[in-house]
Scaffold this motif. Structure first.
Motif, PDB file in Angstrom:
ATOM      1  N   LYS A 193       0.952  -1.304   0.141  1.00  0.00           N
ATOM      2  CA  LYS A 193       0.148  -0.076   0.203  1.00  0.00           C
ATOM      3  C   LYS A 193       0.948   1.300   0.125  1.00  0.00           C
ATOM      4  CE  LYS A 193      -3.888  -2.277   0.473  1.00  0.00           C
ATOM      5  NZ  LYS A 193      -5.043  -2.323  -0.519  1.00  0.00           N
ATOM      6  N   GLY A 194       2.163   1.210  -0.344  1.00  0.00           N
ATOM      7  CA  GLY A 194       2.839   2.090  -0.143  1.00  0.00           C
ATOM      8  C   GLY A 194       2.990   3.323  -1.038  1.00  0.00           C
ATOM      9  N   TRP A 195       2.533   2.850  -2.490  1.00  0.00           N
ATOM     10  CA  TRP A 195       2.478   3.576  -3.710  1.00  0.00           C
ATOM     11  C   TRP A 195       1.026   3.910  -4.088  1.00  0.00           C
ATOM     12  CZ3 TRP A 195       6.657   0.435  -2.879  1.00  0.00           C
ATOM     13  CH2 TRP A 195       7.988   1.315  -2.765  1.00  0.00           C
ATOM     14  N   TYR A 196       0.686   5.111  -4.545  1.00  0.00           N
ATOM     15  CA  TYR A 196      -0.700   5.091  -5.271  1.00  0.00           C
ATOM     16  C   TYR A 196      -0.405   5.964  -6.485  1.00  0.00           C
ATOM     17  CZ  TYR A 196      -0.745   9.993  -3.496  1.00  0.00           C
ATOM     18  OH  TYR A 196      -0.498  11.196  -3.062  1.00  0.00           O
ATOM     19  N   VAL A 197      -1.333   6.126  -7.239  1.00  0.00           N
ATOM     20  CA  VAL A 197      -1.149   6.885  -8.687  1.00  0.00           C
ATOM     21  C   VAL A 197      -2.216   8.088  -8.533  1.00  0.00           C
ATOM     22  CG1 VAL A 197      -1.495   6.703 -10.995  1.00  0.00           C
ATOM     23  CG2 VAL A 197      -0.520   4.667  -9.801  1.00  0.00           C
ATOM     24  N   LYS A 198      -1.497   9.141  -9.102  1.00  0.00           N
ATOM     25  CA  LYS A 198      -2.383  10.353  -9.088  1.00  0.00           C
ATOM     26  C   LYS A 198      -3.093  10.229 -10.491  1.00  0.00           C
ATOM     27  CE  LYS A 198      -0.509  13.359  -5.763  1.00  0.00           C
ATOM     28  NZ  LYS A 198       0.385  14.628  -5.643  1.00  0.00           N
ATOM     29  N   LYS A 199      -4.245  10.914 -10.581  1.00  0.00           N
ATOM     30  CA  LYS A 199      -5.140  10.562 -11.836  1.00  0.00           C
ATOM     31  C   LYS A 199      -4.531  11.940 -12.858  1.00  0.00           C
ATOM     32  CE  LYS A 199      -9.147   8.474 -10.251  1.00  0.00           C
ATOM     33  NZ  LYS A 199     -10.683   8.743 -10.007  1.00  0.00           N
ATOM     34  N   ALA A 200      -4.059  12.761 -12.102  1.00  0.00           N
ATOM     35  CA  ALA A 200      -3.585  14.221 -12.831  1.00  0.00           C
ATOM     36  C   ALA A 200      -2.480  13.818 -13.985  1.00  0.00           C
ATOM     37  CB  ALA A 200      -3.337  15.189 -12.000  1.00  0.00           C
ATOM     38  N   ASP A 201      -1.559  13.124 -13.277  1.00  0.00           N
ATOM     39  CA  ASP A 201      -0.387  12.763 -14.241  1.00  0.00           C
ATOM     40  C   ASP A 201      -0.228  11.358 -14.463  1.00  0.00           C
ATOM     41  OD1 ASP A 201       0.486  12.205 -11.747  1.00  0.00           O
ATOM     42  OD2 ASP A 201       1.903  13.749 -11.776  1.00  0.00           O
ATOM     43  N   ASN A 202      -0.939  10.559 -13.877  1.00  0.00           N
ATOM     44  CA  ASN A 202      -0.811   9.154 -14.066  1.00  0.00           C
ATOM     45  C   ASN A 202       0.601   8.650 -13.519  1.00  0.00           C
ATOM     46  OD1 ASN A 202      -1.976   6.390 -14.506  1.00  0.00           O
ATOM     47  ND2 ASN A 202      -0.969   6.580 -16.492  1.00  0.00           N
ATOM     48  N   GLN A 203       1.096   9.262 -12.496  1.00  0.00           N
ATOM     49  CA  GLN A 203       2.265   8.683 -12.081  1.00  0.00           C
ATOM     50  C   GLN A 203       2.199   8.128 -10.370  1.00  0.00           C
ATOM     51  OE1 GLN A 203       5.502   8.937 -13.619  1.00  0.00           O
ATOM     52  NE2 GLN A 203       4.473   9.577 -15.351  1.00  0.00           N
ATOM     53  N   GLU A 204       3.268   7.293 -10.115  1.00  0.00           N
ATOM     54  CA  GLU A 204       3.267   6.724  -8.569  1.00  0.00           C
ATOM     55  C   GLU A 204       3.716   7.514  -7.622  1.00  0.00           C
ATOM     56  OE1 GLU A 204       4.822   2.880  -8.690  1.00  0.00           O
ATOM     57  OE2 GLU A 204       2.884   1.626  -9.276  1.00  0.00           O
ATOM     58  N   TYR A 205       3.138   7.760  -6.526  1.00  0.00           N
ATOM     59  CA  TYR A 205       3.806   8.509  -5.569  1.00  0.00           C
ATOM     60  C   TYR A 205       3.583   7.938  -4.176  1.00  0.00           C
ATOM     61  CZ  TYR A 205       3.180  12.761  -8.619  1.00  0.00           C
ATOM     62  OH  TYR A 205       3.399  13.444  -9.585  1.00  0.00           O
ATOM     63  N   CYS A 206       4.579   8.032  -3.382  1.00  0.00           N
ATOM     64  CA  CYS A 206       4.559   7.318  -2.177  1.00  0.00           C
ATOM     65  C   CYS A 206       3.438   7.906  -1.142  1.00  0.00           C
ATOM     66  CB  CYS A 206       5.722   7.500  -1.516  1.00  0.00           C
ATOM     67  SG  CYS A 206       6.163   6.724   0.087  1.00  0.00           S
ATOM     68  N   VAL A 207       2.999   6.971  -0.491  1.00  0.00           N
ATOM     69  CA  VAL A 207       1.720   7.470   0.514  1.00  0.00           C
ATOM     70  C   VAL A 207       2.664   8.344   1.672  1.00  0.00           C
ATOM     71  CG1 VAL A 207       0.098   6.806   2.272  1.00  0.00           C
ATOM     72  CG2 VAL A 207       0.373   5.656   0.065  1.00  0.00           C
ATOM     73  N   TYR A 208       3.683   8.345   1.970  1.00  0.00           N
ATOM     74  CA  TYR A 208       4.321   8.889   3.058  1.00  0.00           C
ATOM     75  C   TYR A 208       4.631  10.415   2.471  1.00  0.00           C
ATOM     76  CZ  TYR A 208       4.939   4.759   5.831  1.00  0.00           C
ATOM     77  OH  TYR A 208       4.916   3.655   6.537  1.00  0.00           O
ATOM     78  N   ASN A 209       3.746  11.304   2.327  1.00  0.00           N
ATOM     79  CA  ASN A 209       3.736  12.699   2.163  1.00  0.00           C
ATOM     80  C   ASN A 209       4.253  12.800   0.608  1.00  0.00           C
ATOM     81  OD1 ASN A 209       3.287  15.496   2.771  1.00  0.00           O
ATOM     82  ND2 ASN A 209       5.618  15.521   3.181  1.00  0.00           N
ATOM     83  N   ASP A 210       3.960  12.029  -0.125  1.00  0.00           N
ATOM     84  CA  ASP A 210       4.526  11.917  -1.361  1.00  0.00           C
ATOM     85  C   ASP A 210       6.052  11.964  -1.723  1.00  0.00           C
ATOM     86  OD1 ASP A 210       1.807  11.983  -2.625  1.00  0.00           O
ATOM     87  OD2 ASP A 210       1.896  14.063  -2.955  1.00  0.00           O
TER      88      ASP A 210
END
Length: 227
Positions: free
Chosen positions: A47-64
């Protein structure tokens, strides 16, 4: 802990006892370290990464902060490999006939365990700080992220315990290396030693009677010569 051999290990060449091996404190603590690093690695990887719909990039849940996720997974992957290697080393430790080889293994264990306890402390502080700054984390990620932080904290004590056992082994080996090989004069049972308690017979007299020291018995009459 078996202290019959060098550096707290058994004598080389002895029969392998699986039950005794599993019950060794060093093996138990190392298995705990292995379990904790698997949990930290699993929580962040799942669950550490998620994808932002704005740029379709993966970001870390810990404050990006991508470095936060990479750090937690990185030290856990290395810890996983090291735990397996040290458990195998515990098995081979009893077969090491060279005292120098055992010393190098114990020093490697001590150095690595102490250093990884420090890295998990840094990881706990880093992830805690990043999680505290996280706003609106994705749904369903909070438990995993908090679990990774908690097991980073538990890992500190587990690796400190490994370092403690390694330090005990090193101290035992150092004391054995500097122990005198001769019997100290004056100890009980040694030549010239004192009796065990007042009035006890001397276990071994310090000196033997010199020759020709026996007293002659009977009277010897002396007759003066005549001229």
């Amino acid at each position: 802990m078996d202290t019959s051999g060098a550096y707290g290990g058994g004598k080389a060449g002895g029969a392998f006892d699986p039950q005794a091996f599993i019950q060794k404190p060093t093996v138990i603590v190392r298995a705990v370290c292995w379990l904790f690093c698997v949990i930290v690695m699993g929580c962040i990887s799942d669950k550490g990464w998620y994808v932002k719909k704005a740029d379709n990039q993966e970001y870390c849940v810990y404050n990006d902060d991508t470095n936060a996720c990479n750090y937690g997974v990185g030290i856990s992957v290395i810890a996983f490999i090291a735990c397996v290697a040290f458990i195998v080393g515990e098995y081979l430790f009893e077969q090491m006939s060279s005292v120098k080889t055992r010393k190098h293994y114990v020093l490697a264990d001590l150095g690595f365990s102490g250093f990884w306890a420090f890295l998990y402390f840094v990881g706990f502080c880093y992830l805690s700080n990043a999680w505290g700054k996280t706003e609106n984390p994705p749904m369903g990620t909070a438990n995993n992220m908090q679990g990774a932080i908690a097991f980073c904290f538990f890992s500190i004590f587990a690796w400190v315990a490994c370092a403690f056992f390694a330090f005990q082994r090193f101290r035992m080996g150092a004391e054995a290396a500097f122990a005198p090989a001769y019997e100290v004069e004056g100890t009980v049972g040694s030549p010239g030693g004192f009796p065990a308690y007042p009035g006890a017979p001397d276990p071994q007299p310090p000196y033997s009677d010199p020759p020709f020291s026996q007293q002659q018995t009977g009277n010897v009459e002396y007759t003066a010569p005549t001229y």
